[in-house]
Design an enzyme around this catalytic site. Structure first.
Site, PDB file in Angstrom:
ATOM      1  N   ASP A  20       2.489  13.798  -3.951  1.00 44.81           N
ATOM      2  CA  ASP A  20       1.281  13.052  -3.603  1.00 44.81           C
ATOM      3  C   ASP A  20       1.608  11.586  -3.345  1.00 44.81           C
ATOM      4  OD1 ASP A  20      -1.519  13.130  -3.178  1.00 44.81           O
ATOM      5  OD2 ASP A  20      -1.871  12.172  -5.118  1.00 44.81           O
ATOM      6  N   HIS A  21       0.959  11.019  -2.347  1.00 42.94           N
ATOM      7  CA  HIS A  21       1.073   9.592  -2.026  1.00 42.94           C
ATOM      8  C   HIS A  21       2.520   9.128  -1.808  1.00 42.94           C
ATOM      9  CE1 HIS A  21      -3.062   8.248  -2.217  1.00 42.94           C
ATOM     10  NE2 HIS A  21      -3.243   8.915  -3.353  1.00 42.94           N
ATOM     11  N   ASP A  62       1.354   9.027   2.970  1.00 46.62           N
ATOM     12  CA  ASP A  62       0.249   8.079   2.920  1.00 46.62           C
ATOM     13  C   ASP A  62       0.607   6.839   3.726  1.00 46.62           C
ATOM     14  OD1 ASP A  62      -1.808   6.375   2.388  1.00 46.62           O
ATOM     15  OD2 ASP A  62      -1.569   6.386   0.212  1.00 46.62           O
ATOM     16  N   GLU A  73      -3.573  10.576   5.562  1.00 46.99           N
ATOM     17  CA  GLU A  73      -4.778   9.826   5.187  1.00 46.99           C
ATOM     18  C   GLU A  73      -5.127   8.828   6.270  1.00 46.99           C
ATOM     19  OE1 GLU A  73      -6.297   6.680   1.738  1.00 46.99           O
ATOM     20  OE2 GLU A  73      -4.924   8.285   1.169  1.00 46.99           O
ATOM     21  N   HIS A  99     -10.088   5.703  -6.305  1.00 41.38           N
ATOM     22  CA  HIS A  99      -9.065   6.086  -7.267  1.00 41.38           C
ATOM     23  C   HIS A  99      -9.330   5.457  -8.646  1.00 41.38           C
ATOM     24  CE1 HIS A  99      -6.320   6.741  -3.655  1.00 41.38           C
ATOM     25  NE2 HIS A  99      -6.179   7.857  -4.341  1.00 41.38           N
ATOM     26  N   HIS A 112      -9.748  12.176  -2.550  1.00 44.01           N
ATOM     27  CA  HIS A 112      -9.028  11.553  -3.652  1.00 44.01           C
ATOM     28  C   HIS A 112     -10.036  10.842  -4.555  1.00 44.01           C
ATOM     29  CE1 HIS A 112      -4.676  11.548  -2.129  1.00 44.01           C
ATOM     30  NE2 HIS A 112      -5.359  12.300  -1.290  1.00 44.01           N
ATOM     31  N   GLY A 113      -9.615  10.550  -5.786  1.00 43.58           N
ATOM     32  CA  GLY A 113     -10.515   9.862  -6.705  1.00 43.58           C
ATOM     33  C   GLY A 113     -11.672  10.729  -7.163  1.00 43.58           C
ATOM     34  N   ASN A 150      -8.577  15.754  -5.495  1.00 43.28           N
ATOM     35  CA  ASN A 150      -7.524  15.245  -6.374  1.00 43.28           C
ATOM     36  C   ASN A 150      -8.155  14.768  -7.674  1.00 43.28           C
ATOM     37  OD1 ASN A 150      -5.867  15.685  -4.177  1.00 43.28           O
ATOM     38  ND2 ASN A 150      -4.894  13.679  -4.274  1.00 43.28           N
TER      39      ASN A 150
END
Length: 279
Positions: free
Chosen positions: A82-83, A104, A134, A174, A202-203, A225
Site C-alpha cells: 500500500d502507498h 501512489d 490514486e 487518513h 482510503h481512510g 482501507n
C-alpha cells in the site's frame, strides 16, 4: 486456499455488490487476527503492508508472512503493498510475491502520475499482479489537507494507465480517529459517472459503518482501507493486558490478548461491507 489478486476479489465484489476490506497490517498479531476473522466470516480480505509497516519489517519478510497465512486460510486472500511511491518499491513487492501493489503518485502532476503508474502496470501485468492508483489526494486528519478527485482527471488516468482499481478523494481522510459524515456523495457520483473501474476508499476508519455499507451496496466502492480503528482496538487491548499482568515480561503473553480484540474488530469491519445477506 489459492492466494488471490486484488482484481479477482474486486471483480467478485462487483458481481455481488459488496466491498472487500483492505486491512492494514503492522505486525504478526494483526495479520493472524485478520486472517482468522476472514475465515470466521467466510469473506475474502486484502492484507496490506503500508509505508510504516515496511519501514519496520523488510518486504521479503512481509511477503513470506502474508503468503504463509494466506496459504492456511479457507478464503481468498490478496497480499498488497500500500502507498508505494516509487517503481522500485513496487518491483520489490512483485519480486517477493505480493499479488497487488498500490502506486501512489497523487502528489505528482497528473501527467507524471500517469507516466509513473503506466510503468508500474507494465511491470505488474506480466507477473499477474494487480495495480491500484490514486487521483486527487486523500489528506490526513492532522496533516496535509485533501484535494478532491476531479472526474475528468479520473477518466483520463484510468483510460491511459489500465489500472485495476482507483483510490479517490471525496471527503475521506487518513488517520481519522472519530467517525464523521465527511463523504461528499455528489463528488463520488461524478467520479462514478466518469469511470468504470472499482473504486477504493482510503481512510475508511473515519467513515461510519452505516455509510460504509451504503457505499458498498449502492455505489461502486469495492475496497475500503481500514487501519486506524484496528490500531485503536490493538492499543486498548494491549493496555488492558499490561494492567492485568503487571509482573509479566513475556511479550508473547502480553500481546496474545490483542489477537482476540483485533479479530473481533476486523470481523465487524469485514461483514459491515460484505454481501447484504451477511452485513
Amino acid at each position: 486456499m489459492t492466494i488471490a489478486t486484488m482484481r479477482q476479489l474486486l471483480d467478485a465484489a462487483e458481481v455481488g455488490r459488496y466491498a472487500v476490506a483492505g486491512l492494514v497490517v503492522l505486525g504478526w498479531e494483526d495479520a493472524v487476527a485478520f486472517v482468522e476473522a476472514a475465515d470466521e466470516t467466510g469473506l475474502p480480505i486484502i492484507l496490506q503492508a503500508g509505508p510504516g509497516c515496511r519501514r519496520y519489517t523488510p518486504i521479503p519478510v512481509l511477503a513470506r508472512m502474508f503468503r504463509h497465512l494466506a496459504d492456511q486460510a479457507r478464503v481468498p486472500i490478496a497480499c498488497h503493498i500500500d502507498h508505494a511511491t516509487t517503481l522500485e518499491e513496487c518491483l520489490e513487492g512483485i519480486e517477493h510475491g505480493f499479488t497487488s501493489v498500490m502506486i501512489d503518485g497523487s502528489s505528482l502532476p497528473l501527467a507524471d502520475n500517469i507516466a509513473l503508474t503506466q510503468r508500474v502496470v507494465s511491470a505488474a501485468c506480466p507477473a499477474g499482479v494487480s495495480v491500484e492508483g490514486e487521483v486527487g489526494f486523500v489528506g490526513y486528519a492532522e496533516g496535509r489537507g485533501s484535494r478532491f478527485t476531479a472526474p475528468e482527471e479520473a477518466s483520463r488516468f484510468t483510460a491511459e494507465t489500465g489500472i485495476d482499481a482507483l483510490a479517490i478523494s471525496v471527503g475521506n481522510v487518513h488517520l481519522q480517529q472519530e467517525k464523521t459524515d465527511g463523504v461528499n456523495f455528489a463528488a463520488l457520483g461524478a467520479v462514478e459517472a466518469a469511470t468504470t473501474v472499482p473504486l477504493v476508499m482510503h481512510g475508511a476508519s473515519g467513515i461510519p459503518p452505516t455509510t460504509r455499507k451504503l457505499l458498498a451496496h449502492q455505489h461502486r466502492v469495492r475496497k475500503f482501507n481500514i487501519g486506524t480503528e484496528l490500531r485503536q482496538a490493538f492499543g486498548t487491548a494491549l493496555r488492558k493486558s499490561l494492567a492485568d499482568q503487571p509482573s509479566s515480561f513475556d511479550r508473547i503473553e502480553l500481546l496474545k490478548p490483542t489477537i482476540a480484540a483485533l479479530r473481533a474488530a476486523a470481523r465487524d469491519a469485514i461483514t459491515g461491507i460484505g454481501p447484504a445477506t451477511l452485513s
